[in-house]
Design a protein around this motif. Structure first.
Motif, mmCIF file in Angstrom:
data_model
loop_
_atom_site.group_PDB
_atom_site.id
_atom_site.type_symbol
_atom_site.label_atom_id
_atom_site.label_comp_id
_atom_site.label_asym_id
_atom_site.label_seq_id
_atom_site.Cartn_x
_atom_site.Cartn_y
_atom_site.Cartn_z
ATOM 1 N N VAL A 32 0.758 -0.892 -0.081
ATOM 2 C CA VAL A 32 0.048 0.046 0.120
ATOM 3 C C VAL A 32 0.747 1.341 0.047
ATOM 4 O O VAL A 32 0.298 2.327 -0.022
ATOM 5 N N HIS A 33 2.136 1.214 0.119
ATOM 6 C CA HIS A 33 2.807 2.364 0.282
ATOM 7 C C HIS A 33 2.688 3.277 -1.216
ATOM 8 O O HIS A 33 2.617 2.598 -2.164
ATOM 9 N N LEU A 34 3.021 4.387 -0.961
ATOM 10 C CA LEU A 34 2.865 5.421 -2.127
ATOM 11 C C LEU A 34 3.958 4.833 -3.369
ATOM 12 O O LEU A 34 3.464 4.995 -4.558
ATOM 13 N N TRP A 35 5.180 4.488 -2.841
ATOM 14 C CA TRP A 35 6.176 4.089 -3.624
ATOM 15 C C TRP A 35 5.645 3.126 -4.422
ATOM 16 O O TRP A 35 5.986 3.056 -5.787
ATOM 17 N N LYS A 36 4.852 1.933 -4.001
ATOM 18 C CA LYS A 36 4.498 0.816 -4.753
ATOM 19 C C LYS A 36 3.293 1.272 -5.648
ATOM 20 O O LYS A 36 3.429 0.880 -6.818
ATOM 21 N N TYR A 37 2.413 2.223 -5.268
ATOM 22 C CA TYR A 37 1.651 2.743 -5.973
ATOM 23 C C TYR A 37 1.858 3.533 -7.302
ATOM 24 O O TYR A 37 1.473 3.248 -8.436
ATOM 25 N N MET A 38 2.779 4.255 -6.977
ATOM 26 C CA MET A 38 3.462 4.826 -8.065
ATOM 27 C C MET A 38 3.939 4.036 -9.068
ATOM 28 O O MET A 38 3.957 4.159 -10.517
ATOM 29 N N ASN A 39 4.884 2.870 -8.755
ATOM 30 C CA ASN A 39 5.395 1.994 -9.433
ATOM 31 C C ASN A 39 4.125 1.166 -10.452
ATOM 32 O O ASN A 39 4.481 0.641 -11.372
ATOM 33 N N ASN A 40 3.185 0.688 -9.650
ATOM 34 C CA ASN A 40 2.079 0.001 -10.364
ATOM 35 C C ASN A 40 1.600 0.704 -11.295
ATOM 36 O O ASN A 40 1.243 0.054 -12.334
ATOM 37 N N ALA A 41 1.357 1.899 -11.176
ATOM 38 C CA ALA A 41 0.795 2.631 -12.171
ATOM 39 C C ALA A 41 1.583 2.958 -13.409
ATOM 40 O O ALA A 41 1.321 2.739 -14.660
ATOM 41 N N LEU A 42 3.134 3.000 -13.104
ATOM 42 C CA LEU A 42 3.960 3.154 -14.233
ATOM 43 C C LEU A 42 3.994 1.763 -15.076
ATOM 44 O O LEU A 42 4.134 1.777 -16.257
ATOM 45 N N ARG A 43 4.036 0.631 -14.297
ATOM 46 C CA ARG A 43 3.933 -0.577 -15.046
ATOM 47 C C ARG A 43 2.657 -0.891 -16.107
ATOM 48 O O ARG A 43 2.746 -1.026 -17.179
ATOM 49 N N LEU A 44 1.467 -0.316 -15.344
ATOM 50 C CA LEU A 44 0.261 -0.383 -16.224
ATOM 51 C C LEU A 44 0.454 0.446 -17.338
ATOM 52 O O LEU A 44 0.041 0.245 -18.518
ATOM 53 N N ASP A 45 1.055 1.695 -17.249
ATOM 54 C CA ASP A 45 1.162 2.805 -18.321
ATOM 55 C C ASP A 45 1.683 2.111 -19.445
ATOM 56 O O ASP A 45 1.369 2.320 -20.598
ATOM 57 N N VAL A 46 3.058 1.574 -19.173
ATOM 58 C CA VAL A 46 3.703 1.079 -20.484
ATOM 59 C C VAL A 46 3.071 -0.232 -21.195
ATOM 60 O O VAL A 46 3.178 -0.419 -22.461
ATOM 61 N N ASP A 47 2.274 -0.806 -20.232
ATOM 62 C CA ASP A 47 1.487 -1.896 -20.762
ATOM 63 C C ASP A 47 0.250 -1.474 -21.769
ATOM 64 O O ASP A 47 -0.027 -1.993 -22.632
ATOM 65 N N ASP A 48 -0.280 -0.285 -21.262
ATOM 66 C CA ASP A 48 -1.401 0.525 -21.622
ATOM 67 C C ASP A 48 -1.083 1.017 -23.231
ATOM 68 O O ASP A 48 -1.591 0.862 -24.136
ATOM 69 N N LEU A 49 -0.063 1.450 -23.089
ATOM 70 C CA LEU A 49 0.605 2.524 -24.156
ATOM 71 C C LEU A 49 0.955 1.436 -25.661
ATOM 72 O O LEU A 49 0.730 1.609 -26.482
ATOM 73 N N LEU A 50 1.732 0.000 -24.880
ATOM 74 C CA LEU A 50 1.935 -0.882 -26.004
ATOM 75 C C LEU A 50 0.617 -1.572 -26.663
ATOM 76 O O LEU A 50 0.437 -1.559 -27.796
#
Length: 277
Positions: free
Chosen positions: A43-61
């Motif tokens: 639940v840490h902010l750091w983890k949430y930021m990273n989860n969104a980044l991973r989803l971002d590259v998947d979504d763009l692809l």
């Protein structure tokens, strides 16, 4: 051509508050919630930021593949939507990099002696900007394929950096950084969020209509946002994010949604002009 839903805003501007009654009545601060130690990383902010980044590259692809692999040539609206959505994604990436370098990395270095990722982040941001520029200049399918190759490299870099941070820095960060210092760093990072970042980050929890309570609880308990502030953000910025960005990704992945909206706007031009559909 189909117009984008009204309410578009620049990524560095805060949209005006939603007019009319707010969607939910703000409540008092809930009783203190104690996060179980084995769940702190998740639940840490750091983890949430990273989860969104991973989803971002998947979504763009996925969006690029949907446009490139269909039988018909890319249409003007697809180029436009790809540019707009990618611009927001890169802006989000820049905010996470700034939040990490200015607020999280210094604490990690001080309390865990972690060798930070700042140099790698700089390279990743530069690669993201290169991919975005390629998308902005694209007007052929070949250009989109070139941009897709860059986004593929970006995916590798982003996911490698997230793994490095979460395997070496985050566990020790949670165990060793004093709670007061961590809370101050999180608040400072959140205060510097561009308007679209919270709804963008929280999309990993699911749609607003089904994940409202989860988003609210995380904002109040982990990000230390007051109920009133979250109420304002949820009532104004979350709907604006949907109107400005989220619909574009959905329509890029499924052009049938674009056609359905086009037909609806054509049948109701006045309502479409005033953003009432």
């Amino acid at each position: 051509s189909v117009s984008a839903p009204t309410g578009a805003a620049e990524t560095d501007r805060t949209p005006p508050a939603k007019m009319g009654a707010l969607c939910a009545k703000p409540s008092k601060q809930p009783e203190e919630v104690v996060i179980e130690p084995d769940k702190e990383e998740q639940v840490h902010l750091w983890k949430y930021m990273n989860n969104a980044l991973r989803l971002d590259v998947d979504d763009l692809l996925a969006a690029l593949d949907a446009v490139i692999n269909k039988r018909a040539p890319p249409e003007p609206w697809e180029y436009e939507f790809l540019r707009d959505y990618a611009s927001m994604v890169v802006a989000y990436l820049k905010w996470t990099a700034k939040a990490k370098v200015e607020h999280l990395y210094p604490l990690a270095k001080e309390h865990t002696k972690w060798a930070d990722n700042a140099a790698d982040l700089d390279k990743t941001v530069a690669l993201a900007e290169e991919a975005l520029q390629k998308l902005k200049e694209a007007d052929t399918e070949a250009d989109l394929k070139a941009a897709r190759r860059l986004v593929g490299k970006l995916e590798d870099d982003v996911k490698a950096e997230c793994r490095k941070e979460e395997s070496s820095a985050l566990p020790r960060f949670i165990k060793t950084v004093p709670a007061e210092a961590e809370e101050a760093a999180v608040k400072a990072a959140v205060s510097g969020m561009p308007w679209f970042c919270m709804p963008h980050m929280y999309r990993v929890l699911g749609p607003d209509e089904t994940a409202f309570l989860a988003k609210r609880e995380h904002a109040l308990v982990v990000l230390k946002v007051s109920p009133l502030v979250f109420h304002y953000i949820y009532s104004s910025r979350f709907p604006a994010y949907t109107k400005v960005y989220a619909f574009k990704l959905a329509e890029l992945k499924d052009p049938a949604l674009y056609k359905a909206r086009a037909d609806k706007e054509a049948a109701n031009p006045i309502a479409a002009h005033f953003g009432c559909l």
